[in-house]
Design an enzyme around this catalytic site. Structure first.
Site, PDB file in Angstrom:
ATOM      1  N   GLU A  18      -5.907  -7.629   3.801  1.00  0.00           N
ATOM      2  CA  GLU A  18      -5.381  -8.733   4.616  1.00  0.00           C
ATOM      3  C   GLU A  18      -6.519  -9.395   5.395  1.00  0.00           C
ATOM      4  O   GLU A  18      -6.587 -10.628   5.495  1.00  0.00           O
ATOM      5  CB  GLU A  18      -4.315  -8.200   5.594  1.00  0.00           C
ATOM      6  CG  GLU A  18      -3.725  -9.320   6.439  1.00  0.00           C
ATOM      7  CD  GLU A  18      -2.823  -8.808   7.556  1.00  0.00           C
ATOM      8  OE1 GLU A  18      -2.089  -7.830   7.334  1.00  0.00           O
ATOM      9  OE2 GLU A  18      -2.865  -9.411   8.648  1.00  0.00           O
TER      10      GLU A  18
ATOM     11  N   HIS B 218       0.828  -1.200   0.000  1.00  0.00           N
ATOM     12  CA  HIS B 218       0.000   0.000   0.000  1.00  0.00           C
ATOM     13  C   HIS B 218       0.869   1.259   0.000  1.00  0.00           C
ATOM     14  O   HIS B 218       1.041   1.922   1.022  1.00  0.00           O
ATOM     15  CB  HIS B 218      -0.943  -0.016   1.212  1.00  0.00           C
ATOM     16  CG  HIS B 218      -2.076  -0.981   1.056  1.00  0.00           C
ATOM     17  ND1 HIS B 218      -2.774  -1.507   2.107  1.00  0.00           N
ATOM     18  CD2 HIS B 218      -2.632  -1.515  -0.067  1.00  0.00           C
ATOM     19  CE1 HIS B 218      -3.720  -2.327   1.646  1.00  0.00           C
ATOM     20  NE2 HIS B 218      -3.645  -2.341   0.333  1.00  0.00           N
TER      21      HIS B 218
ATOM     22  N   HIS C  36      -0.443  -8.599   1.010  1.00  0.00           N
ATOM     23  CA  HIS C  36      -1.504  -8.699   2.016  1.00  0.00           C
ATOM     24  C   HIS C  36      -2.216 -10.041   2.006  1.00  0.00           C
ATOM     25  O   HIS C  36      -3.025 -10.324   2.879  1.00  0.00           O
ATOM     26  CB  HIS C  36      -2.533  -7.577   1.791  1.00  0.00           C
ATOM     27  CG  HIS C  36      -1.890  -6.236   1.743  1.00  0.00           C
ATOM     28  ND1 HIS C  36      -1.649  -5.571   0.563  1.00  0.00           N
ATOM     29  CD2 HIS C  36      -1.387  -5.464   2.717  1.00  0.00           C
ATOM     30  CE1 HIS C  36      -1.040  -4.444   0.819  1.00  0.00           C
ATOM     31  NE2 HIS C  36      -0.859  -4.344   2.121  1.00  0.00           N
TER      32      HIS C  36
ATOM     33  N   SER D 204       5.596   0.279   4.331  1.00  0.00           N
ATOM     34  CA  SER D 204       5.498   0.206   2.863  1.00  0.00           C
ATOM     35  C   SER D 204       6.044   1.457   2.181  1.00  0.00           C
ATOM     36  O   SER D 204       5.976   1.572   0.962  1.00  0.00           O
ATOM     37  CB  SER D 204       4.035  -0.016   2.460  1.00  0.00           C
ATOM     38  OG  SER D 204       3.193   0.860   3.173  1.00  0.00           O
TER      39      SER D 204
ATOM     40  N   SER E   2      -2.249   0.632   6.356  1.00  0.00           N
ATOM     41  CA  SER E   2      -2.731   0.468   7.726  1.00  0.00           C
ATOM     42  C   SER E   2      -1.637   0.779   8.737  1.00  0.00           C
ATOM     43  O   SER E   2      -1.840   1.539   9.686  1.00  0.00           O
ATOM     44  CB  SER E   2      -3.246  -0.960   7.912  1.00  0.00           C
ATOM     45  OG  SER E   2      -3.520  -1.215   9.256  1.00  0.00           O
TER      46      SER E   2
ATOM     47  N   CYS F 109       2.884  -7.887  13.555  1.00  0.00           N
ATOM     48  CA  CYS F 109       4.221  -8.341  13.166  1.00  0.00           C
ATOM     49  C   CYS F 109       5.313  -7.488  13.807  1.00  0.00           C
ATOM     50  O   CYS F 109       5.056  -6.384  14.310  1.00  0.00           O
ATOM     51  CB  CYS F 109       4.335  -8.338  11.648  1.00  0.00           C
ATOM     52  SG  CYS F 109       4.551  -6.699  10.987  1.00  0.00           S
TER      53      CYS F 109
ATOM     54  N   HIS G 230     -10.062  -4.190   4.903  1.00  0.00           N
ATOM     55  CA  HIS G 230      -8.631  -4.279   4.574  1.00  0.00           C
ATOM     56  C   HIS G 230      -8.381  -5.606   3.853  1.00  0.00           C
ATOM     57  O   HIS G 230      -8.930  -6.641   4.219  1.00  0.00           O
ATOM     58  CB  HIS G 230      -7.777  -4.171   5.841  1.00  0.00           C
ATOM     59  CG  HIS G 230      -6.320  -3.994   5.538  1.00  0.00           C
ATOM     60  ND1 HIS G 230      -5.491  -5.062   5.254  1.00  0.00           N
ATOM     61  CD2 HIS G 230      -5.557  -2.887   5.435  1.00  0.00           C
ATOM     62  CE1 HIS G 230      -4.267  -4.607   5.006  1.00  0.00           C
ATOM     63  NE2 HIS G 230      -4.285  -3.279   5.103  1.00  0.00           N
TER      64      HIS G 230
END
Ligand code: SF4
Length: 523
Positions: free
Chosen positions: A342, A257, A290, A482, A439, A410, A340
């Protein structure tokens, strides 16, 4: 690490006079009048909050000889910043009369804040581009334009270079309003000139906002920031696919993204599609970092598409957990944000057993099949604090609730939030490089705001509003997982054009994680 970035420039002329008002240099009387009118109109009603002395508009005279004489005289004048404004010749066919060119380099002087100024001019409704401005000693002839453009210049004038050199180490910027272009040459100079003067007038308040944003500053860089291992891997997968099989390479959804990353890969032959029905039969398609749901995989297999999977291994881990809990008869509460990509992918792994919960209120409304068999998982890019609130509500309501084996949020998301919190505590405001649909970047903004520090999400330097910077002495800077490191460098460079910038980094942890590539693109 602390480094002071002096304003980049090509000469070593010293300051004379120290702090003072904005000095606007306008070669012609007609240009000076347009600028004065623009400044007067903006001060009443106030568009700019004037706290210091009003800008001085100086008519510097027409042509290189007058400009050089005036530059000598400016050595004795007290001013804080210099803005050179006037009409200029456009060298590119896609410029129109009235467009503004903000100089990135003018003669031997680098005007590093040009992207900030151009962004502010665009937000004021003007058409503005950045580029090199060349100073010549005569009116530009039609036959000369192509040669000057081929040399890398976007606009030409007859005064800016000697005037800019006279700024010394003070912040300097140049705005030229285009009166004539390759398609609208000097024959149309009256109408083109009027359009240019209107633009100069409208640009005058922006020049004052630029001056108000100038000053000596500290910049605190959060470490770690920018690309994570999953994003690095996803970009490398598309690059390698392009190298191996040439363009086009289809990518389902944005690979990561970030508008810069997507734009760059697009320019090299990647084609981003929303759904697989936009991919031609027999083509190769890359799945984004994602992740996708099993339904999408099945559709690709059914169509015989060649798939390269760039799903981040840490997202795949959450998918595997969802499948395992569902197979064991659990209702899975997925903590995440609706819509989203993901989250859609993870929900698709076990759609009959997984329920999205976004807030503690959603937990209260949850109706599991069996209250003794509830598990939760998380989107990888959530705010650590917010996710803890929702998982806390789940634990309170369902005493035997099970969570993931290891954290779903993560390492990259967690590390960037810890790092930005550290700089937010010392900063007047924080700039977060990242796109609006990222995000983890949005969470960095929220982390600062929760710590009581204003924070703004920006795709690049051009998105920085000059009003944010007035009176600010310490700026924090980070980038979402990102956002490319090059954007951070661009932002630092642009801020250094507003005055001396002392740059330090606060490293809260270092990262060494790397993920292997899928077999389709391995050497
Ligand atoms: S932010 Fe985390 S989950 Fe997302 S790509 Fe990066 S490492 Fe993977």
């Amino acid at each position: 690490m602390t480094e002071t970035i002096p304003r980049p420039r090509g000469d070593e002329a010293g300051d004379v006079g120290g702090p003072g008002p904005l000095l606007v240099c306008a070669p012609l009387g007609i240009e000076a009048r347009a600028i004065r009118r623009g400044l007067a109109a903006s001060a009443n009603p106030p568009d700019v909050t004037r706290t210091g002395p009003a800008p001085a508009v100086l008519r510097t005279g027409y042509g290189t000889t007058r400009a050089a004489q005036q530059a000598e005289a400016l050595n004795q004048r007290r001013f804080g910043q210099m803005m050179i404004m006037g009409v200029g010749a456009g060298l590119s066919a896609d410029l129109s009369p009235g467009d503004l060119v903000v100089g990135t380099e003018v003669g031997a002087v680098t005007c590093a804040s040009a992207p900030l100024l151009a962004g502010e001019l665009r937000r004021a409704g003007l058409t503005a581009r950045t580029g090199r401005i060349t100073t010549v000693d005569h009116l530009v002839r039609r036959s000369e334009r192509a040669a000057l453009a081929a040399d890398g210049a976007l606009a030409a004038d007859m005064e800016s270079a000697p005037l800019a050199a006279a700024a010394g180490t003070r912040p300097v910027a140049v705005i030229r309003a285009i009166s004539d272009t390759p398609h609208h040459p000097l024959a149309g100079i009256v109408s083109g000139g009027l359009a240019a003067l209107r633009s100069l007038r409208a640009a005058a308040p922006v020049a004052e906002r630029w001056a108000a944003a100038c000053g000596t500053r500290q910049l605190l860089l959060a470490g770690p920031r920018s690309f994570c291992a999953g994003v690095d891997r996803a970009i490398e997968i598309v690059e390698r696919a392009l190298e191996r099989q040439g363009a086009p390479v289809y990518v389902r959804k944005q690979i990561v993204h970030n508008t810069r990353v997507v734009g760059d890969l697009e320019s090299r032959g990647a084609v981003f599609v929303d759904e697989l029905d936009q991919v031609p039969d027999g083509a190769t398609v890359v799945f984004s970092a994602h992740g996708v749901s099993p339904m999408v995989r099945a559709e690709a297999a059914g169509r015989g598409l060649a798939v390269i999977d760039a799903t981040c291994p840490l997202v795949s881990k959450v998918h595997a957990e969802a499948r395992r809990f569902a197979a064991d008869g659990y209702t899975v509460a997925l903590i995440g944000h609706a819509g989203h990509e993901e989250v859609e992918g993870t929900l698709g792994e076990a759609p009959d057993s997984t329920i999205l919960v976004q807030t503690a209120q959603d937990v209260a409304a949850l109706k599991p099949r069996d209250g003794e068999r509830v598990a939760y998982l998380m989107q990888t890019t959530l705010s650590v604090d917010e996710a803890a609130e929702v998982s806390g509500a789940l634990r309170e309501r369902f005493g035997s609730v099970r969570g993931p084996g290891s954290d779903d949020i993560c390492y990259a998301t967690t590390n960037r939030q810890v790092a930005v919190r550290a700089i937010a505590a010392e900063s007047d405001l924080v700039l977060v490089a990242g796109s609006a649909n990222s995000s983890n970047s949005v969470r960095l903004v929220e982390t600062c705001q929760r710590a009581g520090t204003p924070a703004y999400l920006i795709d690049g330097a051009e998105d920085i509003q000059l009003g944010w910077l007035a009176g600010v002495s310490t700026i924090g800077l980070t980038a979402g997982a990102s956002a490319p490191p090059a954007v951070v460098q661009e932002i630092i460079s642009a801020l250094s054009g507003l005055g001396p910038l002392s740059v330090s980094e606060r490293v809260t942890t270092t990262e060494s994680i790397r993920f292997g590539l899928p077999k389709e693109v391995r050497q």
